[in-house]
Motif scaffolding. Structure first.
Motif, PDB file in Angstrom:
ATOM      1  N   CYS A 129      39.063 -13.276  53.721  1.00  0.00           N
ATOM      2  CA  CYS A 129      37.958 -14.128  54.133  1.00  0.00           C
ATOM      3  C   CYS A 129      37.317 -14.671  52.870  1.00  0.00           C
ATOM      4  CB  CYS A 129      36.945 -13.349  54.964  1.00  0.00           C
ATOM      5  SG  CYS A 129      35.504 -14.298  55.488  1.00  0.00           S
ATOM      6  N   GLY A 130      37.715 -15.880  52.444  1.00  0.00           N
ATOM      7  CA  GLY A 130      37.232 -16.422  51.176  1.00  0.00           C
ATOM      8  C   GLY A 130      37.587 -15.482  50.043  1.00  0.00           C
ATOM      9  N   PRO A 131      36.611 -15.070  49.215  1.00  0.00           N
ATOM     10  CA  PRO A 131      36.902 -14.178  48.088  1.00  0.00           C
ATOM     11  C   PRO A 131      37.059 -12.717  48.496  1.00  0.00           C
ATOM     12  CG  PRO A 131      34.560 -14.670  48.156  1.00  0.00           C
ATOM     13  CD  PRO A 131      35.194 -15.506  49.232  1.00  0.00           C
ATOM     14  N   GLY A 139      42.934   0.799  53.294  1.00  0.00           N
ATOM     15  CA  GLY A 139      41.525   0.872  53.655  1.00  0.00           C
ATOM     16  C   GLY A 139      40.616   0.446  52.515  1.00  0.00           C
ATOM     17  N   GLN A 140      41.088  -0.454  51.660  1.00  0.00           N
ATOM     18  CA  GLN A 140      40.359  -0.854  50.456  1.00  0.00           C
ATOM     19  C   GLN A 140      39.922  -2.315  50.537  1.00  0.00           C
ATOM     20  OE1 GLN A 140      39.478   0.862  47.340  1.00  0.00           O
ATOM     21  NE2 GLN A 140      38.250  -1.008  47.400  1.00  0.00           N
ATOM     22  N   PHE A 141      38.627  -2.561  50.301  1.00  0.00           N
ATOM     23  CA  PHE A 141      38.109  -3.913  50.207  1.00  0.00           C
ATOM     24  C   PHE A 141      38.144  -4.386  48.757  1.00  0.00           C
ATOM     25  CE2 PHE A 141      36.194  -3.087  54.349  1.00  0.00           C
ATOM     26  CZ  PHE A 141      36.325  -4.321  54.966  1.00  0.00           C
ATOM     27  N   GLU A 142      38.399  -5.697  48.593  1.00  0.00           N
ATOM     28  CA  GLU A 142      38.372  -6.316  47.272  1.00  0.00           C
ATOM     29  C   GLU A 142      37.526  -7.582  47.323  1.00  0.00           C
ATOM     30  OE1 GLU A 142      42.374  -7.247  46.329  1.00  0.00           O
ATOM     31  OE2 GLU A 142      43.068  -5.159  46.270  1.00  0.00           O
ATOM     32  N   LEU A 143      36.871  -7.868  46.216  1.00  0.00           N
ATOM     33  CA  LEU A 143      36.127  -9.112  46.057  1.00  0.00           C
ATOM     34  C   LEU A 143      36.628  -9.791  44.792  1.00  0.00           C
ATOM     35  CD1 LEU A 143      33.764 -10.824  47.256  1.00  0.00           C
ATOM     36  CD2 LEU A 143      32.282  -9.711  45.558  1.00  0.00           C
ATOM     37  N   ASP A 144      37.183 -10.989  44.962  1.00  0.00           N
ATOM     38  CA  ASP A 144      37.799 -11.704  43.845  1.00  0.00           C
ATOM     39  C   ASP A 144      38.859 -10.844  43.163  1.00  0.00           C
ATOM     40  OD1 ASP A 144      36.303 -14.110  44.131  1.00  0.00           O
ATOM     41  OD2 ASP A 144      34.603 -13.155  43.120  1.00  0.00           O
ATOM     42  N   GLY A 145      39.608 -10.076  43.956  1.00  0.00           N
ATOM     43  CA  GLY A 145      40.707  -9.274  43.438  1.00  0.00           C
ATOM     44  C   GLY A 145      40.324  -7.927  42.871  1.00  0.00           C
ATOM     45  N   LEU A 146      39.033  -7.599  42.866  1.00  0.00           N
ATOM     46  CA  LEU A 146      38.579  -6.329  42.306  1.00  0.00           C
ATOM     47  C   LEU A 146      38.072  -5.413  43.418  1.00  0.00           C
ATOM     48  CD1 LEU A 146      36.624  -7.625  39.179  1.00  0.00           C
ATOM     49  CD2 LEU A 146      38.962  -6.716  39.268  1.00  0.00           C
ATOM     50  N   PRO A 147      38.396  -4.109  43.354  1.00  0.00           N
ATOM     51  CA  PRO A 147      37.953  -3.180  44.404  1.00  0.00           C
ATOM     52  C   PRO A 147      36.428  -3.108  44.491  1.00  0.00           C
ATOM     53  CG  PRO A 147      39.644  -2.192  43.019  1.00  0.00           C
ATOM     54  CD  PRO A 147      39.223  -3.455  42.335  1.00  0.00           C
ATOM     55  N   ILE A 148      35.935  -2.937  45.703  1.00  0.00           N
ATOM     56  CA  ILE A 148      34.502  -2.794  45.944  1.00  0.00           C
ATOM     57  C   ILE A 148      34.231  -1.353  46.359  1.00  0.00           C
ATOM     58  CG2 ILE A 148      32.493  -3.695  47.173  1.00  0.00           C
ATOM     59  CD1 ILE A 148      34.266  -6.017  48.093  1.00  0.00           C
ATOM     60  N   LYS A 199      24.345  -7.665  49.024  1.00  0.00           N
ATOM     61  CA  LYS A 199      24.194  -7.515  47.581  1.00  0.00           C
ATOM     62  C   LYS A 199      25.539  -7.278  46.901  1.00  0.00           C
ATOM     63  CE  LYS A 199      19.446  -5.747  47.692  1.00  0.00           C
ATOM     64  NZ  LYS A 199      18.566  -4.582  47.410  1.00  0.00           N
ATOM     65  N   LYS A 200      26.470  -6.638  47.619  1.00  0.00           N
ATOM     66  CA  LYS A 200      27.761  -6.289  47.023  1.00  0.00           C
ATOM     67  C   LYS A 200      28.798  -7.397  47.132  1.00  0.00           C
ATOM     68  CE  LYS A 200      27.264  -1.275  47.538  1.00  0.00           C
ATOM     69  NZ  LYS A 200      27.861  -0.018  48.038  1.00  0.00           N
ATOM     70  N   ILE A 201      28.753  -8.191  48.225  1.00  0.00           N
ATOM     71  CA  ILE A 201      29.800  -9.200  48.424  1.00  0.00           C
ATOM     72  C   ILE A 201      29.271 -10.623  48.374  1.00  0.00           C
ATOM     73  CG2 ILE A 201      31.114  -7.573  49.834  1.00  0.00           C
ATOM     74  CD1 ILE A 201      30.340  -9.248  52.290  1.00  0.00           C
ATOM     75  N   GLY A 202      27.953 -10.784  48.311  1.00  0.00           N
ATOM     76  CA  GLY A 202      27.357 -12.118  48.313  1.00  0.00           C
ATOM     77  C   GLY A 202      26.665 -12.403  49.639  1.00  0.00           C
ATOM     78  N   ALA A 203      25.476 -12.966  49.561  1.00  0.00           N
ATOM     79  CA  ALA A 203      24.656 -13.159  50.753  1.00  0.00           C
ATOM     80  C   ALA A 203      25.270 -14.144  51.739  1.00  0.00           C
ATOM     81  CB  ALA A 203      23.261 -13.633  50.351  1.00  0.00           C
ATOM     82  N   GLY A 204      26.071 -15.106  51.237  1.00  0.00           N
ATOM     83  CA  GLY A 204      26.566 -16.165  52.105  1.00  0.00           C
ATOM     84  C   GLY A 204      27.694 -15.774  53.037  1.00  0.00           C
ATOM     85  N   LEU A 205      28.333 -14.625  52.810  1.00  0.00           N
ATOM     86  CA  LEU A 205      29.490 -14.260  53.625  1.00  0.00           C
ATOM     87  C   LEU A 205      29.105 -13.680  54.987  1.00  0.00           C
ATOM     88  CD1 LEU A 205      32.032 -12.730  51.077  1.00  0.00           C
ATOM     89  CD2 LEU A 205      32.315 -14.797  52.434  1.00  0.00           C
TER      90      LEU A 205
END
Length: 220
Positions: A129-131, A139-148, A199-205
């Protein structure tokens, strides 16, 4: 994600529940077929793990009751019954998967993740979903390719939004799919979790749909 675990073994049931909770699942444990039948028909679950040899009501009858009540939750039968006839009976009753005891907890977790993902209409193990991306096998989330790094509650909320990205999930449903049945839930807890996620993934998502709930916005 919330799981209904139906297992009457006093040692194995709690051990499975702990393993699932360690992988961020919310777990309700039923130790007999009567309670299992009621919970599966009245509560919201993302999947069920069902033993066959249960007191009060056998597992196949429980499963048949769920399907007769039009409950579509994915069901994984977990049993020591290895005869082909038992497997056939399980699938005919409406099971989605069948795992024999003894088993590895890691395999159970991966099978459940796959069942939940496919039941939400996703064939591929990686959801984007976007970045933001979710590797559903790990079971791992990533934001811009980096683990969260997420807490268990943050992971459950974000997983629900990702599985149904673009769709509005009503607040009450989200609460029911994130918390265990006996949890004492504060009325503002979901808003707190959503705030931390923003705060962790961006307010707009994550969009708040006033009077209804939330949705994950993937455009742009």
């Amino acid at each position: 994600m919330r799981i209904l675990l139906v297992e009457d073994d006093p040692d194995l049931g709690p051990a499975i529940a702990k393993a699932l909770r360690d992988d961020n699942f919310a777990v309700d444990l039923a130790t007999n077929g009567v309670d299992a039948g009621h919970l599966g028909e009245t509560e919201l679950y993302d999947a069920a793990v069902l033993d066959l040899g249960l007191p009060g009501k056998d597992g196949l009858s429980v499963l048949q009751g769920w399907r007769a009540a039009k409950r579509a939750l994915p069901v994984l039968i977990l049993t020591a019954r290895e005869a082909w006839s038992d497997k056939v009976a399980g699938f005919k009753a409406g099971a989605d998967d069948y795992l024999l005891k003894p088993f590895r907890f890691e395999e159970l977790v991966m099978r459940l993740r796959a069942l939940i993902r496919r039941s939400a209409g996703h064939a591929q193990p990686r959801l984007e979903c976007g970045p933001l991306a979710l590797d559903s096998q790990l079971g791992q989330f990533e934001l811009d390719g980096l683990p969260i790094k997420l807490t268990a509650f943050e992971w459950r909320v974000l997983s629900q939004l990702m599985l149904r990205k673009g769709a509005i999930i009503e607040r009450l449903e989200l609460l029911e799919r994130v918390y265990e049945g006996d949890a004492d839930v504060d009325s503002n807890s979901l808003e707190v979790i959503i705030g931390r996620l923003r705060k962790k993934i961006g307010a707009g998502l994550i969009e708040t749909v006033r009077g209804r709930g939330y949705r994950l916005v993937c455009e742009g």
